[in-house]
Design a protein around this motif. Structure first.
Motif, PDB file in Angstrom:
ATOM      1  N   ILE A  14       0.855  -1.192   0.000  1.00 15.54           N
ATOM      2  CA  ILE A  14       0.000   0.000   0.000  1.00 15.54           C
ATOM      3  C   ILE A  14       0.890   1.239   0.000  1.00 15.54           C
ATOM      4  O   ILE A  14       1.771   1.390   0.859  1.00 15.54           O
ATOM      5  N   ARG A  15       0.672   2.137  -0.963  1.00 10.16           N
ATOM      6  CA  ARG A  15       1.558   3.289  -1.133  1.00 10.16           C
ATOM      7  C   ARG A  15       1.507   4.261   0.045  1.00 10.16           C
ATOM      8  O   ARG A  15       2.433   5.046   0.234  1.00 10.16           O
ATOM      9  N   ALA A  16       0.425   4.182   0.831  1.00 14.69           N
ATOM     10  CA  ALA A  16       0.284   5.100   1.964  1.00 14.69           C
ATOM     11  C   ALA A  16       1.126   4.691   3.176  1.00 14.69           C
ATOM     12  O   ALA A  16       1.197   5.428   4.156  1.00 14.69           O
ATOM     13  N   TYR A  17       1.795   3.529   3.103  1.00 16.22           N
ATOM     14  CA  TYR A  17       2.653   3.099   4.226  1.00 16.22           C
ATOM     15  C   TYR A  17       3.982   3.858   4.182  1.00 16.22           C
ATOM     16  O   TYR A  17       5.054   3.281   3.984  1.00 16.22           O
ATOM     17  N   THR A  18       3.916   5.166   4.375  1.00 12.17           N
ATOM     18  CA  THR A  18       5.093   6.005   4.149  1.00 12.17           C
ATOM     19  C   THR A  18       6.223   5.721   5.146  1.00 12.17           C
ATOM     20  O   THR A  18       7.394   5.782   4.784  1.00 12.17           O
ATOM     21  N   GLU A  19       5.880   5.404   6.407  1.00 15.76           N
ATOM     22  CA  GLU A  19       6.935   5.124   7.399  1.00 15.76           C
ATOM     23  C   GLU A  19       7.690   3.850   7.020  1.00 15.76           C
ATOM     24  O   GLU A  19       8.917   3.800   7.127  1.00 15.76           O
ATOM     25  N   SER A  31      12.150  14.547   4.719  1.00 18.85           N
ATOM     26  CA  SER A  31      12.980  14.176   5.878  1.00 18.85           C
ATOM     27  C   SER A  31      12.123  13.751   7.064  1.00 18.85           C
ATOM     28  O   SER A  31      12.519  12.889   7.848  1.00 18.85           O
ATOM     29  N   GLY A  32      10.915  14.327   7.180  1.00 11.16           N
ATOM     30  CA  GLY A  32      10.049  14.020   8.310  1.00 11.16           C
ATOM     31  C   GLY A  32       9.648  12.552   8.397  1.00 11.16           C
ATOM     32  O   GLY A  32       9.387  12.036   9.480  1.00 11.16           O
ATOM     33  N   ARG A  48       8.700  10.543  13.247  1.00 13.56           N
ATOM     34  CA  ARG A  48       7.855   9.389  12.988  1.00 13.56           C
ATOM     35  C   ARG A  48       7.043   8.994  14.210  1.00 13.56           C
ATOM     36  O   ARG A  48       7.496   9.181  15.340  1.00 13.56           O
ATOM     37  N   PRO A  49       5.867   8.393  13.969  1.00 17.19           N
ATOM     38  CA  PRO A  49       5.059   7.921  15.100  1.00 17.19           C
ATOM     39  C   PRO A  49       5.807   6.920  15.980  1.00 17.19           C
ATOM     40  O   PRO A  49       5.616   6.897  17.191  1.00 17.19           O
ATOM     41  N   LYS A  54      11.491   6.294  15.825  1.00 17.13           N
ATOM     42  CA  LYS A  54      12.805   5.910  15.275  1.00 17.13           C
ATOM     43  C   LYS A  54      13.386   7.104  14.534  1.00 17.13           C
ATOM     44  O   LYS A  54      12.658   7.871  13.913  1.00 17.13           O
ATOM     45  N   ASN A  55      14.732   7.236  14.597  1.00 10.79           N
ATOM     46  CA  ASN A  55      15.374   8.274  13.792  1.00 10.79           C
ATOM     47  C   ASN A  55      16.241   7.604  12.719  1.00 10.79           C
ATOM     48  O   ASN A  55      17.377   7.215  12.952  1.00 10.79           O
ATOM     49  N   LEU A  56      15.649   7.461  11.543  1.00 10.74           N
ATOM     50  CA  LEU A  56      16.341   6.757  10.464  1.00 10.74           C
ATOM     51  C   LEU A  56      17.501   7.572   9.906  1.00 10.74           C
ATOM     52  O   LEU A  56      18.441   7.016   9.336  1.00 10.74           O
ATOM     53  N   LEU A  57      17.453   8.888  10.083  1.00  9.30           N
ATOM     54  CA  LEU A  57      18.565   9.715   9.589  1.00  9.30           C
ATOM     55  C   LEU A  57      19.823   9.450  10.413  1.00  9.30           C
ATOM     56  O   LEU A  57      20.930   9.427   9.868  1.00  9.30           O
TER      57      LEU A  57
END
Ligand code: MG
Ligand code: ZN
Length: 371
Positions: free
Chosen positions: A149-154, A173-174, A179-180, A183-186
């Motif tokens: 599903i394309r809406a699974y942005t996280e 970047s957000g 994120r809910p 996690k900080n993927l950056l």
């Protein structure tokens, strides 16, 4: 000399002299096959939008008239005549028709398909994406992520950790650090050696090719070209120069004029005009690189038509205003423009999935790796 020979001789010399290197588009010497591929996608861009862009620029001034090879693709998805951008981009990235909303996964069981970007990355090519949407939006997502599903942005943002993408320029970047799930993927990407920058300045990027980088031009979606956004042409130029240094094998770069589609959904002519002129300058930047390089195949297409855009009678050249039949995508065929080594592969009418196969054929790999 017999008269009949004169035209033949002139033609011979014309062709012969055309093989010398020159700044003229028609006179470039190309390699036998490309090392580099730049795939450029105007989201929502088909014949009416390209026609409008051409008229807005003026006859002979648009980039479209610089291509000698043009084809058309049939954009439908696996289950609907009218595709969305997720299925449309997955057709290019994986060479398979899939259902609307699918990001790099295939019917009937939603299995992930390996994209050309992932495959070339694994083989040592440098890879990049330059877009005017967020990293998690359907088109760039379909080259690096695998979600039903394309809406699974996280989840799409997390999939960026699975491929050693060398450069990304675009918004979002957000989705990586706000994120809910907290996690900080950056931070994770930085630990892996990525240079992370924000804004639209290129001076603090590792453009010598020493490190991978992500340049975030917005926290979510970047501004429109009709407002303040200007970075796409220069970002494309910089990405080409960077990727060329990044691997001796070659590079794959996906560039998207993401907001052409959004202007069309909004039926906003001024926005559309700004996006088409911006994309024209971006394609010009890619052709300039390809012309100098000689080893680069540039393919420019759209994923689908949008807006049922029409070019109406009764208008003067000065007041040219396209009309819209809808606020949705349509099933019209989409032009494909190609420039560089093996560009001729892209003439004709074929499924959108054939673009994937033709890219592999151009690289000398049959129609692509076995699935
Ligand atoms: Mg898109
Ligand atoms: Zn759309």
């Amino acid at each position: 000399m017999p008269r009949i020979l004169l035209p033949a001789l002139l033609l011979f010399f014309a062709c012969h002299s055309a093989r010398k290197p020159s700044a003229d588009a028609s006179a470039v010497v190309f390699a036998e096959r490309p090392k580099n591929i730049i795939l450029m996608i105007g989201d929502g861009m088909a014949t009416p939008q390209i026609s409008a862009g051409l008229y807005w620029k003026g006859a002979g001034k648009s980039v479209w008239e610089q291509f000698s090879v043009v084809g058309f693709h049939k954009s439908h998805s696996s289950d609907e005549k009218v595709t969305d951008s997720a299925a449309g981009a997955t057709a290019f990235s994986c060479g398979q028709k899939t259902f609307n909303g699918a990001i790099g996964v295939l019917p009937p069981d939603n299995r992930p398909c390996r994209t050309i970007l992932e495959e070339l990355d694994a083989r040592g090519w440098a890879t990049g994406m330059v877009v005017t949407c967020s990293a998690t939006h359907a088109t760039p997502a379909s080259f690096i992520a695998h979600q039903d599903i394309r809406a699974y942005t996280e989840s799409i943002a997390e999939d960026y950790l699975n491929t050693e993408l060398d450069c990304f320029i675009g918004g979002g970047s957000g989705y990586f650090d706000d994120r809910p799930d907290k996690k900080n993927l950056l931070d994770t990407l930085k630990k892996r050696g990525y240079v992370i920058r924000r804004g639209t300045g290129f001076s603090r990027l590792p453009l010598d090719g020493e490190a991978p980088f992500m340049l975030f031009t917005a926290e979510r979606e970047p501004p429109t070209a009709s407002a303040t956004r200007r970075y796409l042409p220069e970002a494309t130029r910089k990405a080409c120069q960077y990727l060329q240094k990044r691997s001796p094998k070659g590079f794959f770069l996906m560039v998207e004029g993401s907001q052409i589609d959004w202007a069309l959904h909004a039926n906003d002519r001024n926005w559309l005009k700004a996006e088409m002129i911006d994309f024209d300058a971006t394609v010009t930047a890619a052709l300039d690189f390809a012309r100098t390089d000689g080893n680069t195949l540039v393919i420019v297409t759209g994923d689908h038509e949008c807006g049922g855009t029409s070019l109406n009678p009764g208008e003067s050249k000065q007041t040219f205003r396209p009309g819209f039949a809808s606020r949705m995508h349509s099933a019209a065929m989409v032009p494909v423009f190609a420039f560089g080594p093996r560009a001729e592969l892209f003439s004709g009418i074929y499924d959108n999935t054939a673009i994937y196969n033709k890219m592999w054929t151009a690289l000398g790999n049959g129609s692509g790796p076995a699935k």
